[in-house]
Design an enzyme around this catalytic site. Structure first.
Site, PDB file in Angstrom:
ATOM      1  N   GLU B 283       0.818  -1.210   0.000  1.00  7.91           N
ATOM      2  CA  GLU B 283       0.000   0.000   0.000  1.00  7.91           C
ATOM      3  C   GLU B 283       0.858   1.269   0.000  1.00  7.91           C
ATOM      4  O   GLU B 283       0.543   2.262  -0.649  1.00  7.91           O
ATOM      5  CB  GLU B 283      -0.954   0.000   1.212  1.00  7.91           C
ATOM      6  CG  GLU B 283      -1.932   1.175   1.177  1.00  7.91           C
ATOM      7  CD  GLU B 283      -3.075   1.030   2.160  1.00  7.91           C
ATOM      8  OE1 GLU B 283      -3.210  -0.039   2.799  1.00  7.91           O
ATOM      9  OE2 GLU B 283      -3.850   1.991   2.277  1.00  7.91           O
ATOM     10  N   GLU B 286       1.998   1.706  -3.421  1.00 12.47           N
ATOM     11  CA  GLU B 286       0.851   2.136  -4.225  1.00 12.47           C
ATOM     12  C   GLU B 286       0.617   3.643  -4.015  1.00 12.47           C
ATOM     13  O   GLU B 286       0.397   4.394  -4.970  1.00 12.47           O
ATOM     14  CB  GLU B 286      -0.387   1.343  -3.786  1.00 12.47           C
ATOM     15  CG  GLU B 286      -1.647   1.664  -4.578  1.00 12.47           C
ATOM     16  CD  GLU B 286      -2.875   0.999  -3.965  1.00 12.47           C
ATOM     17  OE1 GLU B 286      -2.897   0.762  -2.734  1.00 12.47           O
ATOM     18  OE2 GLU B 286      -3.823   0.722  -4.716  1.00 12.47           O
ATOM     19  N   CYS B 303      -7.886  -1.602   4.720  1.00 12.73           N
ATOM     20  CA  CYS B 303      -7.631  -2.800   5.510  1.00 12.73           C
ATOM     21  C   CYS B 303      -8.795  -3.161   6.419  1.00 12.73           C
ATOM     22  O   CYS B 303      -8.855  -4.251   6.962  1.00 12.73           O
ATOM     23  CB  CYS B 303      -6.339  -2.656   6.309  1.00 12.73           C
ATOM     24  SG  CYS B 303      -6.200  -1.062   7.092  1.00 12.73           S
ATOM     25  N   SER B 323      -7.374   1.948  -1.537  1.00 15.82           N
ATOM     26  CA  SER B 323      -6.187   1.154  -1.892  1.00 15.82           C
ATOM     27  C   SER B 323      -6.669  -0.197  -2.410  1.00 15.82           C
ATOM     28  O   SER B 323      -7.618  -0.771  -1.874  1.00 15.82           O
ATOM     29  CB  SER B 323      -5.326   0.957  -0.651  1.00 15.82           C
ATOM     30  OG  SER B 323      -4.374  -0.054  -0.910  1.00 15.82           O
ATOM     31  N   LYS B 362     -14.716  -9.254   9.567  1.00 14.40           N
ATOM     32  CA  LYS B 362     -13.705 -10.121   8.968  1.00 14.40           C
ATOM     33  C   LYS B 362     -14.328 -11.437   8.498  1.00 14.40           C
ATOM     34  O   LYS B 362     -13.842 -12.063   7.577  1.00 14.40           O
ATOM     35  CB  LYS B 362     -12.589 -10.400   9.976  1.00 14.40           C
ATOM     36  CG  LYS B 362     -11.644  -9.219  10.176  1.00 14.40           C
ATOM     37  CD  LYS B 362     -10.690  -9.042   9.002  1.00 14.40           C
ATOM     38  CE  LYS B 362      -9.861  -7.762   9.151  1.00 14.40           C
ATOM     39  NZ  LYS B 362      -9.210  -7.379   7.880  1.00 14.40           N
TER      40      LYS B 362
END
Lengths: 124, 570, 600
Positions: B283, B286, B303, B323, B362
């Site tokens: 990232e 990036e 994230c 991202s 998650k």
């Protein structure tokens, strides 16, 4: 509305529009609307009175009554000013209405040549 | 204004005007029982469990709502108070399923605790026996499930979703006895604008909203001799799981956590911090390339899966700012079933990947179709902190007295940068440590970001000032995103975490979860960062080895295939 | 010249009550007949709001004589036009006949129903056209507002209202002047006034009638309140189920704006104020002020804890004065006539008048306005004309669904805030339901509790769960399954709900149960101990019906309607009802042509 004065002035005008709903202490015009009266033309008199009151912007109550037994004198029209005797006018024509209104109702003088009876205050 | 003096249970107390009776009582060590009250949420005043008697007027007052008044003479334990408090709990119980034995919240249930503390008998509840709510459960989601029959209508979930998350996925509906908490139009929760953050589950005093458990699958995998079970632990687990075993929030129990997992039978115990560092490298690079190309700025982190789902639902027009780097969980699993499989000479089909996360979203992330880049479902099962604690308890492991153990090799190395991923601002700090050093060779000085609201900082790197913003909690995030959408935003980098205070405040963390506890957990993470010898992601030796032996360059072909993902409009 | 002069005004009530009994057709037909007889230029039709005597609707009043015609139907119009308007003969058969007499009364003011009333708030209702600001101005409208804005300081206005002793007419009776003062003193630039017209009590219609009959009075009251507290914006929260009230309010607001009575620099005083209407979706709890404000803000109508009170933190968190329709309706008269004159009406602590909606087993159903302190007896017998069908009075339920039942032996009770509270009832918004000896008090309590339970917002535990359990106990009593200890449990729950509920919906919901338990305990006990409903109301417990064999002609009409097949017998011979099968529904008795069936 920009001031209280403006409101009060407006109210003085508007009160007249609903004055028909208030009869206390007001002059009255009573028209005989029995069969005899109508036959003699009382309907025209009623219309003429209404027109006259409207024209002169008066605060008056107009009401009707039935036959009072003086059929030969019809059309009959009574005027009663507050606190005064009730005057009956007989054989009234549409042409007489203006005179009665002006002389009696406005100026307070009974029209003697047309009057045929007087009822004391509180009568009928 | 002058202070207010009153007595509470015969103790004189002096408080600032506006202090509630409840808070005044705490000042003299009197804890008044509450149920709908939550320190991090707006006042609701609905359960009427916190009533106390004003002995002057003999009226009952809801102590959470009524400010202390001059000369008040409060009793929190008069016969009248206790009777009223009990009766309200009895009334709640009369409309509550009597299945404490089978409830996920047995043991952490506030209603259960009150029932015990107030000495409520079965007879006291049975005299009110009558109709009970009997509604279908909502099991439509992969992360969360709702049992409306257990709901006591305290409104905490409604408030957290509206006030903190700005979503309003849950609302009150119906009137009188038919009142319920439900989704818009009573839709299944899988179909509404929900981020799966689990904040509702974290504040629920009872078992009305809980995570969908994966314990059975994990136990089955551990029992299966054909399976090689690999576990990763998210950075915050080491500072929160101790709470489940009576330790203070923020107590660092990394070694015990590893030991417990090993005892449970996991073949390899790794840390998600390894892949957090990997995330930073991908990232961070990036971000540098976006800066150089002046494209897709501001760069927004990705994230946090709650945040990603929220963005897909509410800010589809801004998805190109996110991202493309996967979250550490997903990078870890993809690498496990490729690089690790190769290294360990295993068939990836036989590897079962488990992640221990402070998070319910998650579970949703693991189930996404996008996350099959290894050729298999990358993450097989996600357990919350709470679920793991339950597993350890079931196995009878004496957690507190375990000897410390260490993470396994090749994906077990941790850095301070990765550790602080677990708290708001951590990702930003970790990324900038690397970006600055990669570009200039100089190290970054501490950012000193706060923890609440929208926080900004400016960082000078190679003569250019970078403006960064950090936000946690989706209601606050929406403020920043609206600015981006309206083009009023000058930020280069934005970090968003769905849960207030970041992962330390995740929806899968031990209950009760208050701001106070989240702060302590974050302090635990900071202490690990400060004592770690490696504090920068690009210095993680396991990560460097991974690039060298397998991936090649950050953002390279293999990286792109395994470590990056795409988003969709929901 | 006065082109507006008409020798006669015919007032047709087009309030909701009269319209539902046919007033719109009456009006249309009147208009057609006037044209037919060529009277349209002499006689004016005026649509008015409610006179309160809804039992007698449609009501038509003819001026200048002030003759009061009731239950006027379309067919009656020809007589009114031909006989009265043309010939001056009063149509006797349409006059009101006093209960139990043959005397026909032509004049409004001579009817008993009106004689003992003291109409301040309702003073213009039925007397002016509510869609005409001119008529309102003609009867001194906006004078009080003009006086307040141009000749008085806000503090003086508040002092006047405080001096009048006016208390909130929405139920609780909080001193209005004090409320205004608190709102004025609250710091803040932005403040609001709200009119609570979310009338939700079953059978109550005073707010509706007032808004339909005299909307400008409420607007004027609100302007004065806004001036006193320093608000520049206001809301009238009306139930969407009141379309006529909303329409007339919209017209009135529009007119007030045209006349500069709303908007900027009203009466040249520099004071700005405007009003909006917010339609409520019909949740009873939205009558609770904090729930009402939540509803205006677009939230679910749910009360929140107080304090903070609206005077400190109300709508959108700003200081807000919220009063009921009737409360605002008193304000113009207080400001015009002065606090002293107002204080002279009513009692020392409950000044002025109160409007009540009389319903139930009473002869003169309708809306009445009486001085505070008048006895219940005077209201029911002198104004209400007594219990219908000559039956015996059993109780009066006052204060809406959360009020209490007052037994017949407390009939001399003066109606004021304190006296009502002492006997376990409350003023509420002014519902008054009269019950006769055929009423079961357990059933009544159940009826009201069912209403409050289903209208509870569901927020707080005692109201949501507690009233449900009380209702279940009452259900059980009424179906003959009452248990020992139920009455004690009802009392325990009732007192608990009152003392721990979040808002006054819960805080008063048990009143009908507790007051009937207090005054009619024996009736409750009969339901439990004897499994008997003394008033023969509760299904399953009422005495079965029996056929008088001497009267029965064997027509089988009863057999055909009996839902449980409890009746048998040969055709043309006396039938019998099997008591074990009879559910006492009474349908057979209602169908029997010879009145041979009665409850045994």
């Amino acid at each position: 509305m920009k001031s209280l004065e403006e409101l009060r002035k407006l109210r003085a005008e508007l009160e007249k529009e609903i004055s028909t709903r208030n009869s206390e202490g007001k002059p009255k015009i009573i028209i005989g609307m029995g069969t005899c009266g109508i036959a003699a033309g009382a309907r025209d008199i009623l219309q003429a009175v209404t027109k006259e009151v409207r024209k002169r912007n008066l605060d008056v109550n107009i009401s009707q009554t039935g036959c009072i037994g003086m059929c030969e004198q019809e059309p009959l029209l009574d005027v009663q000013l507050p606190g005064q005797d009730r005057i009956t006018y007989g054989k009234v024509t549409a042409g007489d209405v203006e005179r009665i209104v002006v002389e009696h109702l406005i100026n307070g003088n009974a029209v003697k040549d047309l009057a045929i009876a007087r009822l004391e205050e509180g009568g009928i | 204004m002058s202070k207010i003096t009153l007595t509470i249970d015969d103790q004189v107390v002096e408080v600032e005007p506006g202090t509630t009776i409840l808070d005044a009582a705490r000042q003299v060590g009197v804890e008044i029982p509450t149920l709908c009250y939550h320190p991090d949420l707006s006042l609701h005043g609905s359960c009427r469990v916190c009533v106390v008697e004003d002995l002057n007027s003999h009226r009952l007052l809801a102590s959470c709502a009524v400010p202390a008044g001059e000369g008040m003479k409060i009793s929190t334990r008069s016969a009248k108070t206790r009777k009223a408090r009990r009766m309200n709990v009895e009334l709640l119980l009369a409309n509550h399923p009597a299945d404490c034995l089978g409830c996920d919240r047995s043991g952490s249930c506030e209603l259960q605790e009150l029932t015990y503390n107030l000495g409520i008998s079965r007879e006291a509840v049975e005299r009110f026996a009558g109709e009970k709510r009997d509604l279908p459960l909502d099991t439509s989601g992969v992360a969360l499930k709702r049992d409306p029959n257990k709901c006591i209508l305290c409104g905490r979930c409604v408030r957290v979703c509206e006030e903190i998350q700005g979503l309003g996925a849950l609302e009150f509906s119906g009137r009188g006895f038919d009142s319920i908490v439900t989704t818009a139009f009573d839709l299944p929760q899988s179909e509404v604008n929900c981020a799966k953050c689990g904040q509702c589950a974290a504040v629920c005093p009872v078992g009305a909203i809980t995570e969908v458990s994966s314990l059975d699958q994990v136990w089955a995998a551990l029992e299966d001799p054909a399976k090689h079970v690999v576990v990763q632990t998210a950075p915050t687990i080491q500072v929160s799981i101790g709470e489940e075993f009576g330790l203070q929030p923020g107590t660092v129990v990394t070694g015990k956590l590893i030991a417990a997992l090993r005892r449970l039978g996991f073949q390899k115990v790794f840390s998600t911090e390894f892949s957090a560092d990997l995330t930073i490298l991908e990232e961070g690079n990036e971000f540098i390339s976006r800066i150089q190309a002046d494209k897709n700025l501001p760069h927004i982190t990705s994230c946090c899966p709650g945040w990603v789902k929220y963005a897909e639902q509410n800010y589809a027009d801004l998805l190109n700012h996110l991202s493309t780097a996967k979250s550490p969980q997903q990078m870890f699993s993809a690498i496990t079933k490729t690089y690790y499989a190769e290294q360990a000479q295993l068939d990836p089909e036989d590897i079962f990947t488990v992640s221990i996360m402070p998070c319910t979203a998650k579970k949703f992330e693991a189930a996404r179709e996008e996350h099959r880049d290894s050729g298999f479902q990358d993450t097989d099962a996600v357990l919350t902190t709470r679920e793991l604690a339950r597993m350890i308890k079931e196995a009878g492991i004496d957690f507190v007295n375990l000897a410390e153990d260490r993470y396994d090799q090749i994906m077990g190395e941790t850095t301070g940068a990765a550790t602080i991923f677990g708290t708001t601002g951590g990702v930003t700090e970790a990324a900038l440590r690397t970006v600055k050093e990669v570009l200039t060779g100089e190290s970054l000085s501490k950012l000193n970001l706060g923890v609440l609201g929208v926080r900004e900082a400016e960082v000078e790197i190679a003569g250019r000032n970078y403006k960064v913003a950090v936000v946690s909690g989706l209601a606050d995030a929406a403020q920043v995103l609206d600015m981006v959408r309206d083009g009023k935003c000058e930020y280069d980098w934005i970090e968003v975490m769905a849960c207030p205070h970041g992962c330390v405040g995740g929806g899968g963390q031990p209950i009760p979860s208050t701001l106070e506890k989240k702060r302590k957990r974050a302090q635990g993470l900071a202490s690990i960062d400060q004592t770690n010898t490696i504090r920068k992601s690009h210095e993680n030796p396991d990560v460097l080895k991974l690039y060298e032996e397998y991936l090649g360059e950050p953002l390279g072909g293999k990286s792109h295939h395994l470590l990056h993902t795409s988003y969709r409009v929901r | 010249m006065n082109p507006k002069f008409y020798r006669s005004h015919v007032l047709v009530c087009t309030g909701t009550g009269c319209v539902s009994s046919g007033a719109s057709n009456v009006r249309d037909n009147l208009e057609a007949k006037l044209e037919e007889f060529g009277l349209q230029d002499e006689i004016k039709i005026v649509e008015t709001g409610c006179h309160g005597f809804c039992e007698q609707g449609p009501i038509v009043i003819v001026y200048p004589e002030g003759v009061f015609y009731c239950q006027v139907q379309t067919d009656d119009i020809t007589d009114i036009v031909e006989d009265h308007l043309l010939k001056g003969r009063v149509v006797d058969r349409l006059l009101y006949t006093e209960q139990g007499t043959e005397i026909r009364i032509p004049a409004y003011s001579d009817i008993d129903f009106y004689k003992k009333q003291h109409r301040i708030v309702l003073g213009n209702c039925g007397r002016i056209n509510p869609e005409s600001i001119k008529e309102y101005i003609a009867v001194n409208g906006y004078e009080a507002c003009g006086k307040a804005l141009t000749e008085m300081t806000p503090e003086e206005v508040i002092a006047e209202i405080k001096g009048s002793g006016l208390r909130g007419r929405g139920g609780a009776g909080f001193p209005t002047g004090l409320k205004w003062e608190l709102t004025r003193q609250s710091p803040g630039e932005k403040k609001y006034v709200i009119c609570n017209a979310d009338e939700g009590d079953p059978g109550a219609f005073m707010d509706r009638s007032l808004l339909e009959g005299d909307p400008h009075r409420i607007i004027e009251g609100m302007i004065i309140a806004a001036y006193a507290i320093g608000a520049d914006e206001g809301y009238i929260y009306v139930r969407a189920e009141y379309p006529l009230a909303i329409r007339r309010l919209e017209i009135a607001l529009q007119q007030a704006r045209e006349y500069g009575l709303l908007g900027e620099d009203i009466f040249g005083s520099g004071f700005n104020f405007d009003l909006k209407i917010k339609k409520g979706a019909g949740a009873f709890v939205c009558g609770e002020e904090t729930a009402l404000m939540a509803s205006i803000e677009g939230q679910r109508g749910m009360p929140r804890p107080k304090p903070p009170f609206p005077s400190v933190s109300g709508l959108w968190g700003k200081p807000t004065n919220i009063n009921n329709v009737e409360t605002y309706g008193n304000v113009p008269d207080i400001m015009r006539g002065g606090a002293e004159a107002y204080r002279a009406i009513g009692t020392e602590h409950s000044t002025g008048t109160k409007v009540f909606a009389l319903t139930g087993k009473i002869n003169n159903t309708g809306l009445v306005e009486v001085p505070m302190g008048m006895s219940l007896k005077e209201i029911i017998y002198d104004i209400g004309g007594g219990v219908s069908d000559g039956r015996e009075l059993k109780a009066v339920q006052i204060g809406g669904p959360s009020g209490g039942c007052i037994p017949a032996d407390l009939l001399d009770l003066p109606i004021d805030y304190e006296s009502l509270r002492e006997v376990g009832a409350m003023m509420g918004s002014g519902g008054m339901v009269v019950m006769d000896d055929t009423t079961c008090m357990v059933d009544v309590a159940r009826f009201f509790l069912k209403f409050t339970q289903s209208e509870s917002c569901g927020k707080c535990t005692p109201c949501r769960e507690g009233t449900k359990r009380m209702l279940e106990i009452l259900d059980r009593l009424c179906s003959g399954e009452g248990r020992e200890g139920d009455l004690e449990l009802l009392e325990e729950l009732g007192e608990h709900i009152i003392s721990t509920s979040l808002c006054q919906l819960g805080g008063s919901a048990p009143n009908p149960v507790l007051s009937t338990l207090k005054y009619f305990r024996a009736e409750y006990e009969a339901h439990i101990k004897d499994k008997r409903c003394p008033a023969n109301v509760c299904a399953g417990m009422a005495a079965p019906y029996v056929i008088d064999e001497a009267l029965c002609i064997g027509c089988t009409a009863c057999v055909r309607v009996c839902p449980t097949g409890a009746i048998s017998g040969e055709r043309k011979k006396p039938h019998i009802i099997h008591p074990q099968v009879c559910i006492s529904c009474g349908i057979c008795a209602s169908k029997c042509p010879v009145h041979a069936i009665a409850q045994g």
